[in-house]
Write a protein that holds these residues in place. Sequence first.
Motif, PDB file in Angstrom:
ATOM      1  N   GLU A   3       0.831  -1.193   0.000  1.00  0.00           N
ATOM      2  CA  GLU A   3       0.000   0.000   0.000  1.00  0.00           C
ATOM      3  C   GLU A   3       0.865   1.242   0.000  1.00  0.00           C
ATOM      4  OE1 GLU A   3      -3.279   1.618   3.045  1.00  0.00           O
ATOM      5  OE2 GLU A   3      -3.637  -0.407   2.337  1.00  0.00           O
ATOM      6  N   ALA A   4       0.559   2.188  -0.888  1.00  0.00           N
ATOM      7  CA  ALA A   4       1.304   3.444  -0.966  1.00  0.00           C
ATOM      8  C   ALA A   4       0.475   4.554  -0.364  1.00  0.00           C
ATOM      9  CB  ALA A   4       1.633   3.766  -2.424  1.00  0.00           C
ATOM     10  N   THR A   5       1.037   5.340   0.507  1.00  0.00           N
ATOM     11  CA  THR A   5       0.311   6.432   1.135  1.00  0.00           C
ATOM     12  C   THR A   5       0.582   7.741   0.424  1.00  0.00           C
ATOM     13  OG1 THR A   5       2.095   6.991   2.646  1.00  0.00           O
ATOM     14  CG2 THR A   5       0.589   5.265   3.355  1.00  0.00           C
ATOM     15  N   ASP A   6      -0.219   8.751   0.755  1.00  0.00           N
ATOM     16  CA  ASP A   6      -0.033  10.069   0.133  1.00  0.00           C
ATOM     17  C   ASP A   6       1.361  10.611   0.415  1.00  0.00           C
ATOM     18  OD1 ASP A   6      -0.640  12.460  -1.145  1.00  0.00           O
ATOM     19  OD2 ASP A   6      -1.335  13.383   0.705  1.00  0.00           O
ATOM     20  N   ASP A  72       0.361  14.372  -9.819  1.00  0.00           N
ATOM     21  CA  ASP A  72      -0.813  13.870  -9.104  1.00  0.00           C
ATOM     22  C   ASP A  72      -1.666  12.928  -9.948  1.00  0.00           C
ATOM     23  OD1 ASP A  72      -0.093  15.271  -6.867  1.00  0.00           O
ATOM     24  OD2 ASP A  72      -1.436  16.965  -7.225  1.00  0.00           O
ATOM     25  N   SER A  73      -1.170  12.567 -11.142  1.00  0.00           N
ATOM     26  CA  SER A  73      -1.909  11.622 -11.986  1.00  0.00           C
ATOM     27  C   SER A  73      -2.034  10.282 -11.254  1.00  0.00           C
ATOM     28  CB  SER A  73      -1.183  11.421 -13.319  1.00  0.00           C
ATOM     29  OG  SER A  73      -1.089  12.635 -14.028  1.00  0.00           O
ATOM     30  N   TYR A  80       2.360  -2.299  -6.351  1.00  0.00           N
ATOM     31  CA  TYR A  80       1.832  -1.430  -5.308  1.00  0.00           C
ATOM     32  C   TYR A  80       0.367  -1.093  -5.591  1.00  0.00           C
ATOM     33  CZ  TYR A  80       6.641  -0.729  -3.794  1.00  0.00           C
ATOM     34  OH  TYR A  80       7.912  -0.932  -3.342  1.00  0.00           O
ATOM     35  N   GLN A  81      -0.274  -0.556  -4.574  1.00  0.00           N
ATOM     36  CA  GLN A  81      -1.624  -0.054  -4.746  1.00  0.00           C
ATOM     37  C   GLN A  81      -1.594   1.164  -5.673  1.00  0.00           C
ATOM     38  OE1 GLN A  81      -3.398   1.210  -1.090  1.00  0.00           O
ATOM     39  NE2 GLN A  81      -5.469   1.394  -1.931  1.00  0.00           N
ATOM     40  N   ASP A  82      -2.666   1.351  -6.444  1.00  0.00           N
ATOM     41  CA  ASP A  82      -2.755   2.521  -7.310  1.00  0.00           C
ATOM     42  C   ASP A  82      -2.497   3.789  -6.494  1.00  0.00           C
ATOM     43  OD1 ASP A  82      -3.498   0.658  -9.142  1.00  0.00           O
ATOM     44  OD2 ASP A  82      -5.491   1.482  -9.541  1.00  0.00           O
ATOM     45  N   ASN A  83      -1.763   4.729  -7.104  1.00  0.00           N
ATOM     46  CA  ASN A  83      -1.417   5.944  -6.374  1.00  0.00           C
ATOM     47  C   ASN A  83      -0.995   7.019  -7.367  1.00  0.00           C
ATOM     48  OD1 ASN A  83      -0.396   7.817  -4.336  1.00  0.00           O
ATOM     49  ND2 ASN A  83      -0.255   6.045  -2.972  1.00  0.00           N
ATOM     50  N   LYS A  84      -0.590   8.166  -6.835  1.00  0.00           N
ATOM     51  CA  LYS A  84      -0.036   9.224  -7.666  1.00  0.00           C
ATOM     52  C   LYS A  84       1.239   8.717  -8.326  1.00  0.00           C
ATOM     53  CE  LYS A  84      -1.733  12.877  -4.601  1.00  0.00           C
ATOM     54  NZ  LYS A  84      -1.359  14.003  -3.707  1.00  0.00           N
ATOM     55  N   ALA A 257      -4.280   8.306  -0.861  1.00  0.00           N
ATOM     56  CA  ALA A 257      -3.490   9.108  -1.808  1.00  0.00           C
ATOM     57  C   ALA A 257      -3.794  10.590  -1.760  1.00  0.00           C
ATOM     58  CB  ALA A 257      -3.716   8.593  -3.232  1.00  0.00           C
ATOM     59  N   GLY A 258      -4.868  10.981  -1.108  1.00  0.00           N
ATOM     60  CA  GLY A 258      -5.237  12.388  -1.067  1.00  0.00           C
ATOM     61  C   GLY A 258      -5.896  12.826  -2.374  1.00  0.00           C
TER      62      GLY A 258
END
Length: 302
Positions: A3-6, A72-73, A80-84, A257-258
């Motif tokens: 998991e990727a965080t903001d 921020d795309s 990883y989890q979908d993220n920016k 991800a914000g």
Amino acid sequence: KLEATDNANEGSLDPSQELQFTPDKPENEETLNVLLIGVDTEENEPARTDTIMVAQYSPKDGTAKLASIMRDSYVSIPGYQDNKINAAFFFGGPELLRQTIKENFDLDVHYYAMVNFDGFVSLVDAIAPNGIELDIKNRMYYQSSNTYIDFQPGVQTLDGQQALNYVRFRSDSNNDFGRVARQQEMLSLLKDELLSLSGLTRVPRLIGQIEPYIDTNITTGKVISLGRDFLLNPVEEIETLRIPIENGYVDRTYSHAGQVLELDFEKNRQAISAFFNPDQENTEMIMSAHDHIDDAPYEEGH
């Protein structure tokens, strides 16, 4: 998937485990795609990127294209989890960013060039020792504990540090969209400065000056060869593209991800393909039209 965080501070790769950059080799040396990465490296903090561009250069005919992918795309990041998209760089460096661009936009990059803020300042001062002249449209003001930006409207000449402030500014209604436009503008101005008479005489020395500030997998010999091609076939204009394209995204917010830009991938992939591979795009359109004709039912009398 991890998991990727903001803030990209959980589940990240140890710097010692940064992935090796292993791109597919270009089909030929006539067209090269280079991943350009602007990095913010603060003391005791992992490197982050707020600038992601893909530059395409064709030495044979002296053409250059530049696509900026907004940080921020919201994208799929392998493993990883979908993220920016800028989280991909944090987790795996240039290689994971390369894989992410390939997976989401079906775009190959062959080389990368990474520069931090100090390197950008030195780069500008080396290419344009007398400064870069540009017309600032609106007042630009921002102040924080370690950053002070204050530009009045009008034609001004910026040194390297001022140029960095100009391309980093995003405290207006255009936010990151304005910053991307200014980054593209600055690279075009630096290209013009490099191709000026005074710039041409400094090219051999510039390569040596700039090299310490750029992390790249392009060999010195390749840089010299491309520099020679650049002088023999000067780039008149740099074509630019921004991803996401207009009407190719919506604003979304995710807990992990914000605030993000959620892309219409079909629209954006088509835009990238048409931008970087116009001949291939036209060929596919013609073949598709031909297939439709062949599949059409035959009617008596036609």
